[in-house]
Motif scaffolding. Structure first.
Motif, short mmCIF file in Angstrom:
data_model
loop_
_atom_site.label_atom_id
_atom_site.label_comp_id
_atom_site.label_asym_id
_atom_site.label_seq_id
_atom_site.Cartn_x
_atom_site.Cartn_y
_atom_site.Cartn_z
N GLY A 119 -5.90 -24.89 -27.71
CA GLY A 119 -5.62 -24.12 -28.92
C GLY A 119 -4.20 -23.59 -28.95
N ARG A 120 -3.76 -23.06 -27.82
CA ARG A 120 -2.40 -22.53 -27.71
C ARG A 120 -1.37 -23.66 -27.91
NH1 ARG A 120 -3.32 -19.69 -23.71
NH2 ARG A 120 -3.14 -21.28 -22.11
N THR A 121 -1.62 -24.80 -27.28
CA THR A 121 -0.71 -25.95 -27.40
C THR A 121 -0.65 -26.45 -28.83
OG1 THR A 121 -1.16 -26.58 -25.10
CG2 THR A 121 -0.23 -28.28 -26.53
N ALA A 122 -1.81 -26.54 -29.49
CA ALA A 122 -1.85 -26.99 -30.89
C ALA A 122 -1.05 -26.04 -31.78
CB ALA A 122 -3.29 -27.08 -31.37
N LEU A 123 -1.21 -24.75 -31.58
CA LEU A 123 -0.47 -23.76 -32.38
C LEU A 123 1.03 -23.91 -32.15
CD1 LEU A 123 -0.38 -21.37 -34.31
CD2 LEU A 123 -0.68 -19.87 -32.32
N GLU A 124 1.43 -24.06 -30.90
CA GLU A 124 2.86 -24.22 -30.59
C GLU A 124 3.43 -25.47 -31.27
OE1 GLU A 124 2.93 -24.21 -26.32
OE2 GLU A 124 2.64 -22.04 -26.20
N VAL A 146 2.25 -27.01 -34.02
CA VAL A 146 2.30 -26.78 -35.47
C VAL A 146 3.48 -25.90 -35.83
CG1 VAL A 146 1.12 -25.65 -37.40
CG2 VAL A 146 -0.15 -27.18 -35.89
N LEU A 147 3.69 -24.82 -35.10
CA LEU A 147 4.81 -23.92 -35.39
C LEU A 147 6.15 -24.63 -35.22
CD1 LEU A 147 3.55 -20.60 -33.75
CD2 LEU A 147 3.67 -21.18 -36.20
#
Length: 91
Positions: free
Chosen positions: A50-55, A57-58
């Protein structure tokens, strides 16, 4: 969709008829049900994914990264009593 009862029924059948020969049952996406059934399972690093996906996307939204990147996260095998050679946990 698989009923919650399906894994329990499979494990119960195997455990009650152990004379059928060596057999291991392994699930995926470790969780409370796997723990309750003492099921060997593969645990995914959900927080890390989840953290990697958010990074990612940002970074795409900010323009600092392209839309194509591969990230590999390592799952973890959680051996429990449904694995050959592992004794069942006391109930």
């Amino acid at each position: 969709m698989i009923s919650i009862r399906a894994p329990a029924a499979v494990l119960d059948g195997i455990r009650s008829r152990w004379s059928i020969g060596p057999l291991a049952v392994v699930g995926y996406d470790d969780g409370e049900l796997a723990t309750a059934l003492d099921l060997t399972t593969v645990r995914q690093p959900f927080e890390e994914s989840g953290r990697t996906a958010l990074e990612l996307v940002l970074a795409i939204v900010s323009g600092s990264a392209s839309g194509h990147e591969t990230v590999r996260l390592a799952p973890e095998l959680i051996a429990r009593s449904s694995t050959l050679g592992v004794r069942p946990a006391p109930r």
